[in-house]
Enzyme design. Sequence first.
Site, PDB file in Angstrom:
ATOM      1  N   HIS A 163      -7.857  -2.463 -52.401  1.00  0.00           N
ATOM      2  CA  HIS A 163      -6.740  -2.967 -51.605  1.00  0.00           C
ATOM      3  C   HIS A 163      -5.756  -3.731 -52.502  1.00  0.00           C
ATOM      4  CE1 HIS A 163      -9.226  -1.907 -48.198  1.00  0.00           C
ATOM      5  NE2 HIS A 163      -8.279  -2.289 -47.340  1.00  0.00           N
ATOM      6  N   ASP A 213       0.820  -1.207   0.000  1.00  0.00           N
ATOM      7  CA  ASP A 213       0.000   0.000   0.000  1.00  0.00           C
ATOM      8  C   ASP A 213       0.858   1.262   0.000  1.00  0.00           C
ATOM      9  OD1 ASP A 213      -2.521  -0.985  -0.194  1.00  0.00           O
ATOM     10  OD2 ASP A 213      -3.091  -0.663   1.887  1.00  0.00           O
TER      11      ASP A 213
END
Length: 843
Positions: A829, A770
Amino acid sequence: MSPFLPLLDGEDDVLLASLSRIGPVVAPSSRLDGTNVPLHSLILVDHTTTLDVDELIAWLDAGADKVIIPLSWASNVIGIIPSERLLVLLDVNNFSAVSDRITSGVSGVVVKAPTYEIDLISSISKFFGKTSVHVLPTNTAPPSPGNIRELKGVSATLVLPCSLLTLEASSASQINIADAFLAPLTSDRPDGLFPTVVCDETGHSLGLVYSSTESVKESILSGKGVYQSRKHGLWRKGETSGATQDVVGIRVDCDSDSLEFCVVQHGAGFCHLDRGSCFGELKGLPALEGVLAARLASAPEGSYTKRLFNDASLLQSKIMEEADELCRAETQDDVAFEAADLVYFALTKCVAAGVSVADIERSLDRKALRVTRRPGNAKPQFVKPAPTPAPQAAKPTPTADPDALIRMRTSDLATISAKERAALLRRPVLRSDEMIAKVKPIVDAVRVGGDAALIELTAKFDRTQLDSVILRPPFAPEATAALDPAVRAAIDAAYANVKKFHAAQLDVPLAVETMPGVVCRRFARPIARVGLYVPGGTAVLPSTALHLGVPAQVAGCREIVLATPPRPDGSISPEVMYAAQLVGASAVLKAGGAQAVAALAYGTATVPKVDKIFGPGNQWVTAAKMLVQNDTDALVSIDMPAGPSEVLVIADHTANPAFVAADLLSQAEHGVDSQVVLVSVALDDATIDAIEAEVDKQARALSRVDILRESIPKSLIVKTASVTEAIAFSNDYAPEHLILHLEDAPSHVAAIDNAGSVFVGSYTPESCGDYASGTNHTLPTNGYARQFSGVNTLSFQKHLTSQEITPDGLKELGPIVATLADCEGLSAHANAVRIRLQAQGAQ
């Protein structure tokens, strides 16, 4: 009323949710644990249990409409429980032996019958006269719609086990719940539709529509308002306008030819004219509630209602003043006038607290269901002095036992069912939709009003009047002048450790040649602008400022905006300001709650807009984060969902009871909703008792003992037989913090799949993570450790890819790409590749 009552004998949550929309249910007492009594249910008592009148009363007090008792109990219960709350269970063969005393002492009978034979049930109904008759079939065949219509015609109601009901099409083994519900309905219209009154939760009419069998079926299943348009067919309310409805209940009228839908209306309103009702604007309490809700969101400056919302003491004084004036009023006009004033101020209090008129009515309904009643005496401060009686010796008043143990609940995985094990894994229900509705007015106020709204909301919620909400570097020296040198040194050490660990997480750029002449790369870039929320209130959390700020600093974020609530004098705690300096914060926002999240998400004239928001907070902060991340106008993401703080400790015979207790308490002190679990590995009762004794002993010596008295009794001890079983339970639970008090603890880390952070060995308390060990303490809770990581350096970065192709590489790769593009029909493409290949061929 529904023509049938479902008997809960299954676990289909979707089916049960649909059934709840069409009326009460019958719940077997064996399914109740004393805390889960369905509101407005009928409790079918298990005839094999021992008579306990207090338990019957407790169920009724908890919200049950009635209890269904065995015939053998009737003589002992009648006269104690009101007749309108009692039903008696009979066999079809002994109904004629029921005495007049029993018939007059209950409101109805439930008759177990092997068939749906209408003549038999009709004779039973006639025998009992005005006493309601319910039929519980003992066979396994479902009724037909015709059976239900016939029974309704002789004033009998079916009690149908859920095993005979389905959401699918009716079959030989089950009947669709909508088919059963609609069976007795008849329409006198040529088109066969049913007139349908739509009202809100308080019973105020919103409009008149029409329903069909199909629309009712869909409403029951989906929980949304679905009707039948006479011109356009099936009409899903709000499908195009966004003004959707959540169906609370569907009722049939007394003639079985029309319906009432009770709904929660969203959006502009029910009417196509953007009004609340097709019959005009709402009046009375709903209208007042709407006005107050709008004023809470954006009350005009200087308005009286705004003062009431901002000044709790003023509102309290006005409520007390108006209550006193109502007590003194004598004429009808004066009573009505003063009652209206009191309702206005009381409803202002309710709206400020997020309580609706429907919530108040639900509370009244619950209180009306109680069998036991309080004496009703007034509190001493409101009792007018009576004449002083002769002196008498004072009697001692009992007090709560101050020595009551602070204990956890215990379950043994070896003795519980799969269903009970699953229940141990559940967290408290987080009603995020309700909280989001509450924070939305706050978020909208900041989005529209900017700095002015922020200053106003900070004055309201933090009781601090500010001229400016933002601080920018260089920060004034006095901001950290009061910092204790020992605290400064501790923050410095924590900063160094956290920075060292997070700097090691930086990615090395990746380059891969996937085929000759084709190189693909992956590299990191910092998120440009981040907002860090550091909770305030009664706590000072420089650790959170470090654990959020350091990885942002290491990642290279250009702007780091730290938001935290100001203190009463308008300043920020020196500990948090010092941490802000260390992590290189580019701004400190003096605001908390949903308003701070909104300012970070949308930006204001002085507060920079950020791209991602990090940090823990209460349910208001969490709801605001969830709201803004789904708003395309904000274009902001968040770190992770959040819930109450959690720890799971696995302990075997090597564990020190004092250490284990201390670890449990370190999380339990966060709040009364903290989730704390001890998983014991083959521990004997004496060792578990020693741990509980330490929990009790240490808790009493801590400053937050009052919180611990509430959180610890909600906490769990889960007994397991082996480390493997314990870790399997932990992986299913997915705790925020996992502590291993195990022999050779490091060898078990490889088996941990789901946890926010793991603390290995008896000398690795969660507290170190912590604060200062180096790992991050902003971790996933509420089971989200299955899907989310704790905050880390990569949380503040995004990853880009690139590719570089040489002419020779394109010769190899190009035909592959062109073939795939042709396969997908994307000719442009393919052309982008072929035009280059052709150019190479021409060279």
